[in-house]
Enzyme design. Structure first.
Site, PDB file in Angstrom:
ATOM      1  N   GLU A  47      -9.694  12.890  -4.213  1.00 45.83           N
ATOM      2  CA  GLU A  47     -10.817  12.128  -3.621  1.00 45.83           C
ATOM      3  C   GLU A  47     -12.168  12.956  -3.628  1.00 45.83           C
ATOM      4  O   GLU A  47     -13.028  12.250  -4.046  1.00 45.83           O
ATOM      5  CB  GLU A  47     -10.470  12.147  -2.293  1.00 45.83           C
ATOM      6  N   HIS A  90     -16.015   4.091  -7.471  1.00 45.99           N
ATOM      7  CA  HIS A  90     -14.983   5.045  -6.711  1.00 45.99           C
ATOM      8  C   HIS A  90     -13.799   4.821  -7.326  1.00 45.99           C
ATOM      9  O   HIS A  90     -12.942   5.711  -7.701  1.00 45.99           O
ATOM     10  CB  HIS A  90     -15.065   4.938  -5.262  1.00 45.99           C
ATOM     11  N   GLU A  91     -13.148   3.612  -6.984  1.00 43.07           N
ATOM     12  CA  GLU A  91     -11.670   3.120  -7.332  1.00 43.07           C
ATOM     13  C   GLU A  91     -11.762   3.342  -8.941  1.00 43.07           C
ATOM     14  O   GLU A  91     -10.632   3.807  -9.524  1.00 43.07           O
ATOM     15  CB  GLU A  91     -11.199   1.790  -6.876  1.00 43.07           C
ATOM     16  N   ARG A 103      -9.887  -3.189   8.282  1.00 48.84           N
ATOM     17  CA  ARG A 103     -10.387  -1.903   7.399  1.00 48.84           C
ATOM     18  C   ARG A 103     -10.498  -1.020   8.637  1.00 48.84           C
ATOM     19  O   ARG A 103     -11.239  -0.748   9.391  1.00 48.84           O
ATOM     20  CB  ARG A 103     -11.611  -2.260   6.689  1.00 48.84           C
ATOM     21  N   ASP A 136      -1.443  11.481   6.099  1.00 46.79           N
ATOM     22  CA  ASP A 136      -2.762  10.915   6.670  1.00 46.79           C
ATOM     23  C   ASP A 136      -3.682  11.756   7.273  1.00 46.79           C
ATOM     24  O   ASP A 136      -4.839  11.474   7.410  1.00 46.79           O
ATOM     25  CB  ASP A 136      -2.050   9.697   7.761  1.00 46.79           C
ATOM     26  N   TYR A 153     -12.931  13.889   0.903  1.00 42.99           N
ATOM     27  CA  TYR A 153     -13.929  13.334   0.146  1.00 42.99           C
ATOM     28  C   TYR A 153     -15.130  13.924  -0.002  1.00 42.99           C
ATOM     29  O   TYR A 153     -15.730  14.442  -1.216  1.00 42.99           O
ATOM     30  CB  TYR A 153     -14.263  11.983   0.841  1.00 42.99           C
ATOM     31  N   GLN A 156       0.853  -1.150  -0.041  1.00 40.88           N
ATOM     32  CA  GLN A 156       0.035  -0.155  -0.035  1.00 40.88           C
ATOM     33  C   GLN A 156       0.961   1.392   0.126  1.00 40.88           C
ATOM     34  O   GLN A 156       1.375   1.631   1.077  1.00 40.88           O
ATOM     35  CB  GLN A 156      -0.966  -0.041   1.241  1.00 40.88           C
ATOM     36  N   GLY A 208     -10.779   0.421   2.047  1.00 43.78           N
ATOM     37  CA  GLY A 208     -11.953  -0.240   1.377  1.00 43.78           C
ATOM     38  C   GLY A 208     -11.289  -0.488  -0.057  1.00 43.78           C
ATOM     39  O   GLY A 208     -11.623  -1.621  -0.506  1.00 43.78           O
ATOM     40  N   GLY A 209     -10.526   0.176  -0.569  1.00 43.16           N
ATOM     41  CA  GLY A 209     -10.197   0.102  -2.030  1.00 43.16           C
ATOM     42  C   GLY A 209      -8.990   1.208  -2.268  1.00 43.16           C
ATOM     43  O   GLY A 209      -8.969   2.050  -1.641  1.00 43.16           O
ATOM     44  N   MET A 210      -8.021   0.485  -3.095  1.00 39.81           N
ATOM     45  CA  MET A 210      -6.962   1.407  -3.515  1.00 39.81           C
ATOM     46  C   MET A 210      -6.872   1.355  -5.145  1.00 39.81           C
ATOM     47  O   MET A 210      -6.695   0.311  -5.708  1.00 39.81           O
ATOM     48  CB  MET A 210      -5.589   1.233  -2.816  1.00 39.81           C
ATOM     49  N   GLU A 211      -6.849   2.597  -5.509  1.00 41.29           N
ATOM     50  CA  GLU A 211      -7.043   2.739  -7.155  1.00 41.29           C
ATOM     51  C   GLU A 211      -5.887   2.208  -7.722  1.00 41.29           C
ATOM     52  O   GLU A 211      -5.427   3.136  -8.582  1.00 41.29           O
ATOM     53  CB  GLU A 211      -7.591   4.003  -7.440  1.00 41.29           C
ATOM     54  N   HIS A 271     -11.287   6.645 -10.133  1.00 37.57           N
ATOM     55  CA  HIS A 271      -9.832   7.224  -9.868  1.00 37.57           C
ATOM     56  C   HIS A 271      -9.175   7.361 -11.341  1.00 37.57           C
ATOM     57  O   HIS A 271      -7.847   7.703 -11.292  1.00 37.57           O
ATOM     58  CB  HIS A 271      -9.007   6.569  -8.946  1.00 37.57           C
TER      59      HIS A 271
HETATM   60  N1  BES Z   1      -7.053   6.406  -2.476  1.00 37.83           N
HETATM   61  C1  BES Z   1      -7.952   6.030  -1.546  1.00 37.83           C
HETATM   62  C2  BES Z   1      -7.475   5.149  -0.415  1.00 37.83           C
HETATM   63  C3  BES Z   1      -6.011   6.010   0.552  1.00 37.83           C
HETATM   64  C4  BES Z   1      -6.252   7.408   0.526  1.00 37.83           C
HETATM   65  C5  BES Z   1      -5.207   5.092   0.756  1.00 37.83           C
HETATM   66  C6  BES Z   1      -5.316   7.940   1.501  1.00 37.83           C
HETATM   67  C7  BES Z   1      -4.120   5.938   1.384  1.00 37.83           C
HETATM   68  C8  BES Z   1      -4.176   7.125   1.696  1.00 37.83           C
HETATM   69  C9  BES Z   1      -9.093   5.161  -1.981  1.00 37.83           C
HETATM   70  O1  BES Z   1      -9.446   5.661  -3.222  1.00 37.83           O
HETATM   71  C10 BES Z   1     -10.351   5.465  -1.015  1.00 37.83           C
HETATM   72  O2  BES Z   1     -10.800   6.502  -1.236  1.00 37.83           O
HETATM   73  N2  BES Z   1     -11.036   4.476  -0.582  1.00 37.83           N
HETATM   74  C11 BES Z   1     -11.966   4.475   0.364  1.00 37.83           C
HETATM   75  C12 BES Z   1     -13.247   3.896  -0.440  1.00 37.83           C
HETATM   76  C13 BES Z   1     -14.134   4.772  -0.924  1.00 37.83           C
HETATM   77  C14 BES Z   1     -15.441   4.369  -1.610  1.00 37.83           C
HETATM   78  C15 BES Z   1     -14.464   6.272  -0.407  1.00 37.83           C
HETATM   79  C16 BES Z   1     -11.706   3.569   1.475  1.00 37.83           C
HETATM   80  O3  BES Z   1     -10.822   2.972   1.421  1.00 37.83           O
HETATM   81  O4  BES Z   1     -12.494   3.612   2.305  1.00 37.83           O
HETATM   82 ZN    ZN Z   2     -10.540   7.346  -3.216  1.00 41.83          ZN
END
Ligand code: BES
Ligand code: ZN
Length: 627
Positions: free
Chosen positions: A343, A320-321, A580, A398, A406, A164, A293-296, A324
């Site tokens: 985001e 969402h992903e 998660r 972070d 978002y 990650q 949840g996900g990573m693009e 991106h």
């Molecule tokens: N790019 C993000 C995950 C992320 C953000 C990883 C910052 C590390 C640092 C990913 O696209 C994301 O936003 N995931 C969300 C899900 C989404 C449906 C809002 C998550 O993981 O909750």
């Molecule tokens: Zn995202």
């Protein structure tokens, strides 16, 4: 070699460290805005263009070892003796040699470690460009890597590794210029233990003769935070002409069912926002410790298994992903201050995809729930962290990863859509993606675009948009259209009827409720409902044993708030089985509100921590410490 560059290197590292401390450059005009406070590299002097990785993955030592060959170019006007400076964190650098020609050793120096940013590596390079090869290995504690025991996987037989890299963890597994403003192409060769499969967020190269070696190529220039690798007992199922899913064998069919609409989502996005420019779009379902949840990751989204609800109700995350692939991967935030450009845009496009594929009702529902989550975050964040263009000087990026980026970001774009009309706003966005394709841009660049290309179309509409307030004011002191949902209004009414005792649980009209309607119902309950009344709900709707992770997490939050003991065991299983962060943090936060809860939180965390990803573990560490 004479001393010149080494003095410069020392000065450079010291200056960079100083700037991070004071945030001195943060407001230093347009150029300063573009400066990435979260990298110690020097791409303005010597910039990396391409990386070739030759890596071996060793589960026994929890290390990746190998070489990164970096092709660099000296930037016009930069000093002839400027070294190439890379980011690294916790890497052991075994040596650097000249990649073109005789492999002669090259001098390098590792700078002092910054607790957030890591250690700069300054490499003495000459001339307008060339290649150097860095031999290195990662630390077992590398923040980007999670090494899973077989017991943490679905199959329980093979170990698993995934990376990650976002936001600034690529430097814990690859020495490179780890800034979203630096785009590179890359190639990779990855050796894994026999029987395991390696996948990367890149094109797969044809297999060679050695079954333990996997080759990859990323021909599109991407920022470093999108480099990703996973290794495990993985298998592939196609789901469409350019889409498919990777997962452990016992998970792959469920995943293929859940993600069946992916091709439709791509087509819906292409219709409005231009071609999908990455070739394939596949998904990788990870074990449940995946902290997001996900990573693009480009061409290969990494996803939590907690979205496999069995009814496709949580696929907004796929939307969402996928989104991106335009906002984020094609047009990228230049610094982590501009994270909302990634985001906020993506949440906006996600909802447009959901609307196109599943209808406006479902998109409205997501918007209402999103605004609730934003208001929750606003209630706990200090004012300075409630702004889109957040000041992250001296902080971990972070800290900026809240619903402000978002949902407030998405509200901003939704407001622009309302003001200018959907067709005109879509035309603006299409043009925005095309003009900025494969570049990294700042908040100021976006505002300039608005002023130059959208606002002149309708000055009356423009007059109603306070740009400075949208990007710089805390809270929601801006004019925006509040999202509404008739279906959620009905759920809210049902919740009110039950709470007031007008309707017994068994008679509530929950028959066709989706996951999202359940979430809204549970959120509509007052903080203190009483454990006995929760018992009535639980008896009627079997909430404690629910497998749907979103519903389970929301229910457990209500249960903790109300001291509902029958859910205790489920809470512990949930917090130990799932890593998660979005689920963990609210539950731990809620537990910490009482002394008994705090004891439980500490006891559960002690058991669960070894199974959490370093990112999630660190977040909970911080939370417990701040308490
Ligand atoms: N790019 C993000 C995950 C992320 C953000 C990883 C910052 C590390 C640092 C990913 O696209 C994301 O936003 N995931 C969300 C899900 C989404 C449906 C809002 C998550 O993981 O909750
Ligand atoms: Zn995202």
């Amino acid at each position: 070699m004479h001393l010149g560059p080494w003095v410069r290197i020392a000065a450079l590292a010291a200056v960079a460290a100083l700037m991070v401390e004071s945030g001195a450059m943060a407001e230093d005009g347009a150029k300063g805005m573009r400066r990435d406070l979260h990298s110690l590299a020097n791409p303005d002097e010597v910039r990396v263009r391409h990386v070739d990785l030759d890596l071996a993955v060793d589960f026994a030592s929890k290390r990746i070892e190998g070489t990164a060959t970096l092709r660099y170019e000296r930037q016009p006007g930069s000093p002839a003796d400027a070294p190439l400076v890379l980011d690294s964190k916790g890497l052991t650098i075994l040596g650097v040699d000249k990649a073109d020609g005789g492999r002669s050793e090259v001098s390098f120096r590792v700078g002092p470690a910054d607790p957030i940013l890591g250690e700069p590596i300054a490499i003495a390079v000459e001339g307008p460009g060339g290649s150097v090869r860095v031999r290195y290995r990662t630390a077992p504690t590398a923040g980007a890597l999670q090494w899973l025991d077989p017991s943490q996987t679905a199959g329980k037989r093979e170990p698993f590794l995934f990376t990650q890299s976002e936001a600034i963890q690529a430097r814990t597994w690859i020495p490179l210029q780890d800034s979203p403003g630096v785009r590179i192409t890359y190639g990779a060769s990855v050796r894994v233990p026999p029987g395991l499969t390696a996948v990367m967020a890149a094109d797969a190269r044809p297999r060679g003769s050695d079954p333990a070696v996997f080759g990859f190529a990323m021909p599109q220039p991407i920022p470093s935070y999108l480099i990703a690798l996973a290794v495990g007992d993985l298998t592939f199922r196609p789901i469409g002409p350019r889409t498919g899913v990777w997962a452990e064998p016992s998970v792959v069919d469920k995943a293929a069912f859940e993600f069946a609409d992916t091709e439709k989502m791509i087509e819906a996005t292409e219709r409005r926002f231009g071609p999908y420019r990455w070739g394939r779009y596949d998904l990788l379902v990870l074990p449940p410790s995946f902290p997001f949840g996900g990573m693009e990751n480009p061409k290969l989204t990494f996803a939590t298994p907690t979205i496999l609800a069995g009814d496709r109700s949580l696929v907004a995350l796929v939307a969402h992903e996928l989104a991106h692939s335009w906002s984020g991967n094609l047009v990228t935030n230049a610094t982590w201050r501009d994270f909302w450009l990634n985001e906020g845009f993506t949440v906006y496009i996600e909802r447009r995809i959901v609307e196109a594929v599943y209808g406006v009702d479902r998109a409205e529902i997501e918007a209402v729930l999103g605004l609730q989550e934003l208001r929750d975050d606003l209630a706990r964040l200090p004012p300075k962290d409630q702004v889109l263009h957040i000041d992250l000087a001296g902080r971990d990026p972070d800290d900026g990863m809240t619903q402000v980026a978002y949902e407030k970001g998405a509200l901003f774009l939704t407001q622009l859509e309302h003001a200018f009309g959907r067709d005109r706003f879509d035309a603006f966005l299409l043009d925005y993606f095309n003009r900025h394709a494969f570049t990294s841009i700042t908040t100021a660049d976006f505002l300039d675009d608005l002023k130059a290309r959208l606002f002149p179309i309708d000055p009356g509409a423009a007059a109603g948009i306070d740009l400075a307030a949208w990007v710089g004011s805390p809270g929601l002191a801006v004019r925006f259209v509040e999202p509404t949902s008739a279906r959620l209004d009905a759920v809210g009414k049902a919740a009110g009827d039950w709470v007031a005792g007008r309707m017994p649980a068994a008679r509530l009209p929950t028959g066709g409720w989706s996951t999202q309607e359940w979430l809204y119902f549970l959120r509509a309950l007052p903080d203190k409902v009483g454990a006995d009344r929760l018992g009535e709900l639980d008896a009627a709707f079997h909430l404690t044993p629910r497998e749907n992770a979103e519903i389970a997490a929301q229910w457990l939050l209500v249960a903790v708030r109300n001291g509902y003991r029958p859910a205790d065991a489920r809470l512990e299983t949930f917090l130990t089985a799932i890593g998660r962060r979005k689920f963990l943090m609210p539950l731990y936060r809620e537990l910490l509100k009482t002394p008994e809860g705090t004891d439980r939180a500490r006891a559960i965390f002690a058991k669960a921590r070894p199974a959490y990803h370093p990112i999630a573990a660190e977040s909970v560490d911080k939370l417990l410490k701040s308490h």
